[in-house]
Design a protein around this motif. Structure first.
Motif, PDB file in Angstrom:
ATOM      1  N   GLY A 144      39.612 -54.307  18.622  1.00 49.28           N
ATOM      2  CA  GLY A 144      40.180 -54.713  19.905  1.00 49.28           C
ATOM      3  C   GLY A 144      41.592 -54.207  20.099  1.00 49.28           C
ATOM      4  N   VAL A 145      42.168 -54.532  21.253  1.00 53.71           N
ATOM      5  CA  VAL A 145      43.510 -54.062  21.574  1.00 53.71           C
ATOM      6  C   VAL A 145      44.509 -55.173  21.320  1.00 53.71           C
ATOM      7  CG1 VAL A 145      45.023 -53.180  23.379  1.00 53.71           C
ATOM      8  CG2 VAL A 145      42.628 -52.486  23.312  1.00 53.71           C
ATOM      9  N   GLN A 146      45.501 -54.899  20.469  1.00 52.89           N
ATOM     10  CA  GLN A 146      46.540 -55.864  20.169  1.00 52.89           C
ATOM     11  C   GLN A 146      47.725 -55.575  21.077  1.00 52.89           C
ATOM     12  OE1 GLN A 146      45.809 -58.083  17.872  1.00 52.89           O
ATOM     13  NE2 GLN A 146      47.712 -59.214  18.065  1.00 52.89           N
ATOM     14  N   LYS A 147      48.163 -56.590  21.842  1.00 52.85           N
ATOM     15  CA  LYS A 147      49.218 -56.324  22.818  1.00 52.85           C
ATOM     16  C   LYS A 147      50.515 -55.887  22.141  1.00 52.85           C
ATOM     17  CE  LYS A 147      50.948 -58.386  27.074  1.00 52.85           C
ATOM     18  NZ  LYS A 147      52.132 -59.181  26.767  1.00 52.85           N
ATOM     19  N   GLU A 148      50.922 -56.628  21.102  1.00 55.04           N
ATOM     20  CA  GLU A 148      52.137 -56.254  20.374  1.00 55.04           C
ATOM     21  C   GLU A 148      51.828 -56.319  18.888  1.00 55.04           C
ATOM     22  OE1 GLU A 148      54.876 -55.339  21.972  1.00 55.04           O
ATOM     23  OE2 GLU A 148      54.364 -56.080  23.956  1.00 55.04           O
ATOM     24  N   ALA A 149      52.345 -55.391  18.133  1.00 48.07           N
ATOM     25  CA  ALA A 149      52.047 -55.413  16.703  1.00 48.07           C
ATOM     26  C   ALA A 149      53.160 -54.748  15.905  1.00 48.07           C
ATOM     27  CB  ALA A 149      50.717 -54.693  16.439  1.00 48.07           C
ATOM     28  N   LEU A 150      53.181 -55.082  14.614  1.00 47.14           N
ATOM     29  CA  LEU A 150      54.082 -54.418  13.683  1.00 47.14           C
ATOM     30  C   LEU A 150      53.209 -53.632  12.720  1.00 47.14           C
ATOM     31  CD1 LEU A 150      56.849 -56.875  12.388  1.00 47.14           C
ATOM     32  CD2 LEU A 150      57.158 -54.789  13.673  1.00 47.14           C
ATOM     33  N   ILE A 151      53.505 -52.362  12.601  1.00 42.30           N
ATOM     34  CA  ILE A 151      52.741 -51.540  11.669  1.00 42.30           C
ATOM     35  C   ILE A 151      53.592 -51.314  10.436  1.00 42.30           C
ATOM     36  CG2 ILE A 151      51.749 -49.247  11.284  1.00 42.30           C
ATOM     37  CD1 ILE A 151      50.880 -49.151  14.090  1.00 42.30           C
ATOM     38  N   ARG A 152      53.007 -51.550   9.271  1.00 41.99           N
ATOM     39  CA  ARG A 152      53.748 -51.322   8.023  1.00 41.99           C
ATOM     40  C   ARG A 152      53.717 -49.832   7.704  1.00 41.99           C
ATOM     41  NH1 ARG A 152      51.556 -55.077   3.356  1.00 41.99           N
ATOM     42  NH2 ARG A 152      49.913 -53.534   3.697  1.00 41.99           N
ATOM     43  N   CYS A 153      54.866 -49.242   7.539  1.00 43.66           N
ATOM     44  CA  CYS A 153      54.913 -47.800   7.295  1.00 43.66           C
ATOM     45  C   CYS A 153      54.251 -47.430   5.988  1.00 43.66           C
ATOM     46  CB  CYS A 153      56.362 -47.315   7.317  1.00 43.66           C
ATOM     47  SG  CYS A 153      57.082 -47.471   8.937  1.00 43.66           S
ATOM     48  N   GLN A 154      54.202 -48.362   5.051  1.00 40.89           N
ATOM     49  CA  GLN A 154      53.522 -48.097   3.781  1.00 40.89           C
ATOM     50  C   GLN A 154      52.046 -47.814   3.973  1.00 40.89           C
ATOM     51  OE1 GLN A 154      55.727 -47.325   1.587  1.00 40.89           O
ATOM     52  NE2 GLN A 154      55.201 -48.787   0.013  1.00 40.89           N
ATOM     53  N   ASP A 155      51.469 -48.328   5.078  1.00 44.11           N
ATOM     54  CA  ASP A 155      50.041 -48.119   5.339  1.00 44.11           C
ATOM     55  C   ASP A 155      49.776 -46.819   6.076  1.00 44.11           C
ATOM     56  OD1 ASP A 155      49.619 -51.646   6.185  1.00 44.11           O
ATOM     57  OD2 ASP A 155      49.741 -50.620   4.252  1.00 44.11           O
ATOM     58  N   VAL A 156      50.826 -46.169   6.547  1.00 48.30           N
ATOM     59  CA  VAL A 156      50.665 -44.980   7.383  1.00 48.30           C
ATOM     60  C   VAL A 156      50.803 -43.720   6.540  1.00 48.30           C
ATOM     61  CG1 VAL A 156      51.628 -43.703   9.342  1.00 48.30           C
ATOM     62  CG2 VAL A 156      51.591 -46.189   9.390  1.00 48.30           C
ATOM     63  N   ILE A 157      49.884 -42.773   6.769  1.00 49.76           N
ATOM     64  CA  ILE A 157      50.018 -41.472   6.109  1.00 49.76           C
ATOM     65  C   ILE A 157      50.836 -40.552   6.991  1.00 49.76           C
ATOM     66  CG2 ILE A 157      48.808 -39.431   5.235  1.00 49.76           C
ATOM     67  CD1 ILE A 157      46.436 -41.218   4.616  1.00 49.76           C
ATOM     68  N   SER A 158      50.388 -40.436   8.262  1.00 49.21           N
ATOM     69  CA  SER A 158      51.152 -39.611   9.199  1.00 49.21           C
ATOM     70  C   SER A 158      50.895 -40.121  10.608  1.00 49.21           C
ATOM     71  CB  SER A 158      50.738 -38.143   9.094  1.00 49.21           C
ATOM     72  OG  SER A 158      49.443 -37.955   9.619  1.00 49.21           O
ATOM     73  N   PHE A 159      51.723 -39.685  11.534  1.00 51.97           N
ATOM     74  CA  PHE A 159      51.471 -40.031  12.930  1.00 51.97           C
ATOM     75  C   PHE A 159      51.878 -38.856  13.804  1.00 51.97           C
ATOM     76  CE2 PHE A 159      55.942 -41.036  13.808  1.00 51.97           C
ATOM     77  CZ  PHE A 159      56.409 -41.432  12.563  1.00 51.97           C
ATOM     78  N   THR A 160      51.280 -38.805  14.981  1.00 53.29           N
ATOM     79  CA  THR A 160      51.490 -37.634  15.821  1.00 53.29           C
ATOM     80  C   THR A 160      51.611 -38.035  17.298  1.00 53.29           C
ATOM     81  OG1 THR A 160      50.608 -35.484  16.437  1.00 53.29           O
ATOM     82  CG2 THR A 160      49.015 -37.191  15.958  1.00 53.29           C
ATOM     83  N   PHE A 161      52.360 -37.241  18.047  1.00 49.81           N
ATOM     84  CA  PHE A 161      52.502 -37.498  19.478  1.00 49.81           C
ATOM     85  C   PHE A 161      52.845 -36.188  20.176  1.00 49.81           C
ATOM     86  CE2 PHE A 161      57.179 -37.296  19.891  1.00 49.81           C
ATOM     87  CZ  PHE A 161      57.555 -37.368  18.564  1.00 49.81           C
TER      88      PHE A 161
END
Lengths: 128, 169
Positions: free
Chosen positions: A109-126
Motif C-alpha cells: 500500500g501507499v504510506q503517506k509519510e515514512a522514514l526510510i533507514r539508509c542502512q536498508d537502501v542499496i541505491s536510489f535514483t531520480f
C-alpha cells in the motif's frame, strides 16, 4: 515544612560546536556507527589534514546539492531483499542515516509519510 | 579496481574519482555506470549521473559499495560542462535595472510594513544586519547564517510573491 519538589534533570543538549560530527559524542556513538570520521589529528600532519578538510567540504557540498535537487521529486529506492519502492523525497538527516519521504509506494500500500533507514537502501535514483 | 574498503579510503582518494566515468558494483550483483559527481564524506555514498534522454542521477549508498572501477578518466568538453551544471539552479531570467530597482523597492516596502528592519546595501538588501537579499530578490535569493530568520523572511517574501501572482497562499 515545604513539600520537596522533585527535581527534573533535563537531558544535556547537543554539543553546540560539533553538530553531531564529533565522534566522541554519545549521539554519534549510539547512532552513527557507519558514519565516517575524519582522520585523527595525531595521525596526520596539519598540511595533510588541511587538504583532507578541503576535500571533505568540496565532496560534501556536491552531495548536499544532490540532496537539495532531489527534494519533492519522485525517487526510486533499491533496497535489500530485491525490494524496490518509489516515494517523494523530503529530507535527509545530517549523518545520512534516515530519509524522510512522502507517498511511499510499498507492496502493501501507499504510506503517506515514512522514514526510510539508509542502512536498508542499496541505491536510489531520480531524474533531474 | 578498488575492493570494499571504499568507505575507508577517505576524502583525498575519493577526490581522484571526481568527474570520471565509473562502474560501481553494489549490493547483490548490481552494477551502475555513470559519471561520478561526488562522494559524500559522511556516508561514502557515490553520486553518479548519466546523460541520455533525461539526466538520471543514481546515488549508491557507501555501505553497499563493493567496487568502483574507472572507465574513462576524462570527460569531453560537452560532458564536463554538463557535469558542472547538473545541480545548479536554473539561471534566473535577466531583468533590466529599472525592473530590478522596482522589485527591490517593493520587497523593501513589504518588509518594512511587516516591521522588519531593512537597509539597502548597494544592489542588495540587508535585513536586520544578518540576512542579505540579492537580485532578483525572491525567496531563493536570501542568504543568512541564521536559520530561523532565513525561514521567516523567505516565508514573508513568499507571501508577497503569491499575492502578486494571484496564487493561493
Amino acid at each position: 515544612m515545604a513539600t520537596p519538589v522533585p527535581v527534573l534533570r533535563l537531558p544535556k543538549g547537543p554539543d553546540p560546536n560539533s553538530r553531531g560530527f564529533d565522534p566522541n559524542s554519545p549521539r554519534f556513538i549510539a547512532l552513527c556507527r557507519t558514519s565516517i570520521s575524519s582522520s585523527a589529528a595525531s595521525d596526520t600532519n596539519s598540511e595533510q589534514l588541511q587538504k583532507e578538510q578541503d576535500a571533505r567540504s568540496v565532496l560534501r557540498e556536491g552531495f548536499l546539492r544532490c540532496l537539495l535537487s532531489m527534494t519533492n521529486k519522485k525517487v526510486q529506492f533499491q533496497m535489500y531483499e530485491n525490494v524496490k519502492v518509489e516515494a517523494t523525497f523530503g529530507a535527509s538527516d545530517i549523518d545520512v542515516l534516515n530519509f524522510q519521504v512522502s507517498d511511499l509506494h510499498t507492496p502493501i500500500g501507499v504510506q503517506k509519510e515514512a522514514l526510510i533507514r539508509c542502512q536498508d537502501v542499496i541505491s536510489f535514483t531520480f531524474d533531474v | 579496481m578498488m575492493q570494499c574498503g571504499w568507505p575507508l579510503m577517505g576524502p583525498l582518494r575519493w577526490l581522484h574519482y571526481l568527474n570520471k566515468e565509473v562502474t560501481v558494483r553494489a549490493g547483490k550483483g548490481e552494477e551502475h555506470r555513470g559519471w561520478l559527481l561526488s562522494v559524500d564524506p559522511v556516508s561514502a555514498s557515490v553520486v553518479l549521473v548519466s546523460f541520455g534522454e533525461a539526466v538520471v542521477v543514481r546515488v549508491v549508498m557507501g555501505h553497499a559499495v563493493e567496487a568502483v572501477e574507472v572507465l574513462r578518466a576524462a570527460a569531453d568538453d560537452e560532458t564536463a560542462k554538463s557535469l558542472r551544471s547538473v545541480f545548479l539552479p536554473p539561471p534566473s531570467p535577466c531583468l533590466d535595472p529599472k525592473e530590478l530597482r522596482q522589485r527591490r523597492d517593493a520587497v523593501r516596502r513589504w518588509l518594512q510594513e511587516n516591521r522588519i528592519p531593512v537597509e539597502e546595501e548597494g544592489e542588495e538588501l540587508k535585513v536586520a544586519g544578518v540576512l542579505t537579499i540579492a537580485a532578483p530578490y525572491s525567496a531563493h535569493d536570501c542568504r543568512s547564517s541564521n536559520q530561523i530568520i532565513l525561514d521567516r523572511i523567505q516565508r514573508l517574501i513568499g507571501i508577497q510573491d503569491c499575492t502578486n501572482q494571484g496564487l493561493p497562499l
